[in-house]
Design a protein around this motif. Structure first.
Motif, PDB file in Angstrom:
ATOM      1  N   ILE A 100       0.748  -8.501  -0.192  1.00  0.00           N
ATOM      2  CA  ILE A 100       0.821  -9.501  -1.258  1.00  0.00           C
ATOM      3  C   ILE A 100      -0.583  -9.982  -1.609  1.00  0.00           C
ATOM      4  O   ILE A 100      -1.337 -10.388  -0.725  1.00  0.00           O
ATOM      5  N   PRO A 101      -0.956  -9.940  -2.887  1.00  0.00           N
ATOM      6  CA  PRO A 101      -2.299 -10.394  -3.292  1.00  0.00           C
ATOM      7  C   PRO A 101      -2.511 -11.865  -2.945  1.00  0.00           C
ATOM      8  O   PRO A 101      -1.580 -12.674  -3.033  1.00  0.00           O
ATOM      9  N   THR A 102      -3.731 -12.207  -2.571  1.00  0.00           N
ATOM     10  CA  THR A 102      -4.032 -13.591  -2.185  1.00  0.00           C
ATOM     11  C   THR A 102      -3.944 -14.545  -3.369  1.00  0.00           C
ATOM     12  O   THR A 102      -3.793 -15.748  -3.173  1.00  0.00           O
ATOM     13  N   ASP A 103      -4.015 -14.018  -4.599  1.00  0.00           N
ATOM     14  CA  ASP A 103      -3.947 -14.897  -5.760  1.00  0.00           C
ATOM     15  C   ASP A 103      -2.535 -15.015  -6.353  1.00  0.00           C
ATOM     16  O   ASP A 103      -2.353 -15.599  -7.420  1.00  0.00           O
ATOM     17  N   ASP A 129       1.191   1.552  -6.858  1.00  0.00           N
ATOM     18  CA  ASP A 129       2.632   1.784  -6.727  1.00  0.00           C
ATOM     19  C   ASP A 129       3.149   1.456  -5.336  1.00  0.00           C
ATOM     20  O   ASP A 129       4.064   0.653  -5.182  1.00  0.00           O
ATOM     21  N   LEU A 130       2.575   2.048  -4.296  1.00  0.00           N
ATOM     22  CA  LEU A 130       3.048   1.792  -2.936  1.00  0.00           C
ATOM     23  C   LEU A 130       2.789   0.348  -2.540  1.00  0.00           C
ATOM     24  O   LEU A 130       3.655  -0.307  -1.961  1.00  0.00           O
ATOM     25  N   GLY A 131       1.614  -0.174  -2.852  1.00  0.00           N
ATOM     26  CA  GLY A 131       1.307  -1.562  -2.530  1.00  0.00           C
ATOM     27  C   GLY A 131       2.269  -2.531  -3.195  1.00  0.00           C
ATOM     28  O   GLY A 131       2.696  -3.514  -2.590  1.00  0.00           O
ATOM     29  N   LEU A 132       2.651  -2.246  -4.439  1.00  0.00           N
ATOM     30  CA  LEU A 132       3.606  -3.097  -5.158  1.00  0.00           C
ATOM     31  C   LEU A 132       4.964  -3.058  -4.476  1.00  0.00           C
ATOM     32  O   LEU A 132       5.590  -4.094  -4.249  1.00  0.00           O
ATOM     33  N   ARG A 133       5.421  -1.871  -4.120  1.00  0.00           N
ATOM     34  CA  ARG A 133       6.731  -1.766  -3.458  1.00  0.00           C
ATOM     35  C   ARG A 133       6.715  -2.456  -2.097  1.00  0.00           C
ATOM     36  O   ARG A 133       7.694  -3.090  -1.713  1.00  0.00           O
ATOM     37  N   GLN A 134       5.598  -2.358  -1.365  1.00  0.00           N
ATOM     38  CA  GLN A 134       5.499  -3.056  -0.078  1.00  0.00           C
ATOM     39  C   GLN A 134       5.526  -4.566  -0.273  1.00  0.00           C
ATOM     40  O   GLN A 134       6.211  -5.280   0.461  1.00  0.00           O
ATOM     41  N   ALA A 135       4.792  -5.065  -1.250  1.00  0.00           N
ATOM     42  CA  ALA A 135       4.774  -6.503  -1.521  1.00  0.00           C
ATOM     43  C   ALA A 135       6.157  -6.992  -1.939  1.00  0.00           C
ATOM     44  O   ALA A 135       6.618  -8.039  -1.474  1.00  0.00           O
ATOM     45  N   LEU A 136       6.819  -6.234  -2.804  1.00  0.00           N
ATOM     46  CA  LEU A 136       8.175  -6.621  -3.224  1.00  0.00           C
ATOM     47  C   LEU A 136       9.125  -6.637  -2.034  1.00  0.00           C
ATOM     48  O   LEU A 136       9.944  -7.553  -1.894  1.00  0.00           O
ATOM     49  N   ALA A 137       9.018  -5.628  -1.175  1.00  0.00           N
ATOM     50  CA  ALA A 137       9.875  -5.585   0.016  1.00  0.00           C
ATOM     51  C   ALA A 137       9.623  -6.805   0.902  1.00  0.00           C
ATOM     52  O   ALA A 137      10.573  -7.403   1.427  1.00  0.00           O
ATOM     53  N   GLN A 138       8.361  -7.200   1.062  1.00  0.00           N
ATOM     54  CA  GLN A 138       8.050  -8.394   1.848  1.00  0.00           C
ATOM     55  C   GLN A 138       8.692  -9.639   1.243  1.00  0.00           C
ATOM     56  O   GLN A 138       9.269 -10.467   1.951  1.00  0.00           O
ATOM     57  N   TRP A 163      11.400  -4.056 -11.722  1.00  0.00           N
ATOM     58  CA  TRP A 163      10.556  -3.864 -10.546  1.00  0.00           C
ATOM     59  C   TRP A 163      10.939  -2.579  -9.838  1.00  0.00           C
ATOM     60  O   TRP A 163      12.118  -2.232  -9.779  1.00  0.00           O
ATOM     61  N   PRO A 164       9.970  -1.868  -9.243  1.00  0.00           N
ATOM     62  CA  PRO A 164      10.317  -0.654  -8.507  1.00  0.00           C
ATOM     63  C   PRO A 164      11.009  -0.976  -7.188  1.00  0.00           C
ATOM     64  O   PRO A 164      10.620  -1.901  -6.480  1.00  0.00           O
ATOM     65  N   THR A 165      12.038  -0.211  -6.894  1.00  0.00           N
ATOM     66  CA  THR A 165      12.710  -0.319  -5.599  1.00  0.00           C
ATOM     67  C   THR A 165      11.962   0.586  -4.623  1.00  0.00           C
ATOM     68  O   THR A 165      10.953   1.196  -4.964  1.00  0.00           O
ATOM     69  N   GLY A 166      12.481   0.706  -3.419  1.00  0.00           N
ATOM     70  CA  GLY A 166      11.799   1.496  -2.403  1.00  0.00           C
ATOM     71  C   GLY A 166      11.587   2.944  -2.772  1.00  0.00           C
ATOM     72  O   GLY A 166      10.591   3.549  -2.397  1.00  0.00           O
TER      73      GLY A 166
END
Length: 197
Positions: A100-103, A129-138, A163-166
């Motif tokens: 998750i981005p700090t901002d 792409d992968l970072g976004l899916r990881q952040a969304l999962a979190q 939003w992208p799913t896994g």
């Protein structure tokens, strides 16, 4: 020739000895700091509430979501704020991180039935792409820890968004933890190896 070579070698030896060790710790100016990892800013790991961080992994694997304890949160916004703070010092030492981005900022949350709607700023748009899916999962996994919450609708500046799913498919609907099963760390122990007789 031999004398010139000896002078060059001696000059190199003396030059390498010219760098002196600091007698005490000193601050490094911000503009000279490298990327030494993010500073731990997370909350204390105590209480019954849980947030999800990314586990450390080997070189051939991708991080998985690992639940870590947090102080009892009064509501979804408090728990998500704890998630945005990231790993604390002990968790950071264990290699736990966050995608998750700090901002990222939570502008508003509201719960209707089993659906939690979270209004955020546009900070997630800077992720790959992968970072976004990881952040969304979190975010989805942590929000699902709130009593009664089973679905999460993320809105950017008050607007619904897909939003992208896994698996990378874009979903224009509320997300659930079941959209990110491959990101969850298993709590099941490995099966023992079978003995061959």
């Amino acid at each position: 020739m031999r004398q010139t070579l000896l002078i060059v070698i001696l000059a190199a030896v003396f030059a390498s000895c010219a760098i002196q060790e600091d007698g005490a710790p000193r601050d490094i100016p911000i503009d000279q700091r490298g990327n030494f990892g993010e500073l731990a800013t997370g909350d204390a790991a105590e209480g019954a509430s849980r947030i999800y961080l990314l586990s450390p992994v080997g070189t051939d694997e991708q991080p998985r979501l690992r639940a870590v304890p947090r102080s009892d949160a009064a509501d979804a916004e408090e728990l998500l704020t704890s998630l945005l703070a990231g790993a604390n010092e002990d968790e950071n030492a264990l290699g736990l991180t966050s995608a998750i981005p700090t901002d990222l900022e939570i502008e508003q949350t509201r719960t209707v039935g089993t659906r939690l709607t979270i209004d955020i700023n546009e900070a997630l748009s800077e992720l790959s792409d992968l970072g976004l899916r990881q952040a969304l999962a979190q975010i989805v996994a942590t929000a699902s820890e709130v009593d009664q919450v089973q679905q999460v609708r993320l809105r950017v500046n008050g607007e619904n968004q897909g939003w992208p799913t896994g698996d990378g498919e874009v979903a224009d609907r509320p997300l659930t933890i079941y959209d990110y099963p491959e990101f969850l760390e298993s709590s099941q122990p490995d099966f023992p190896a079978l003995a061959v007789a």
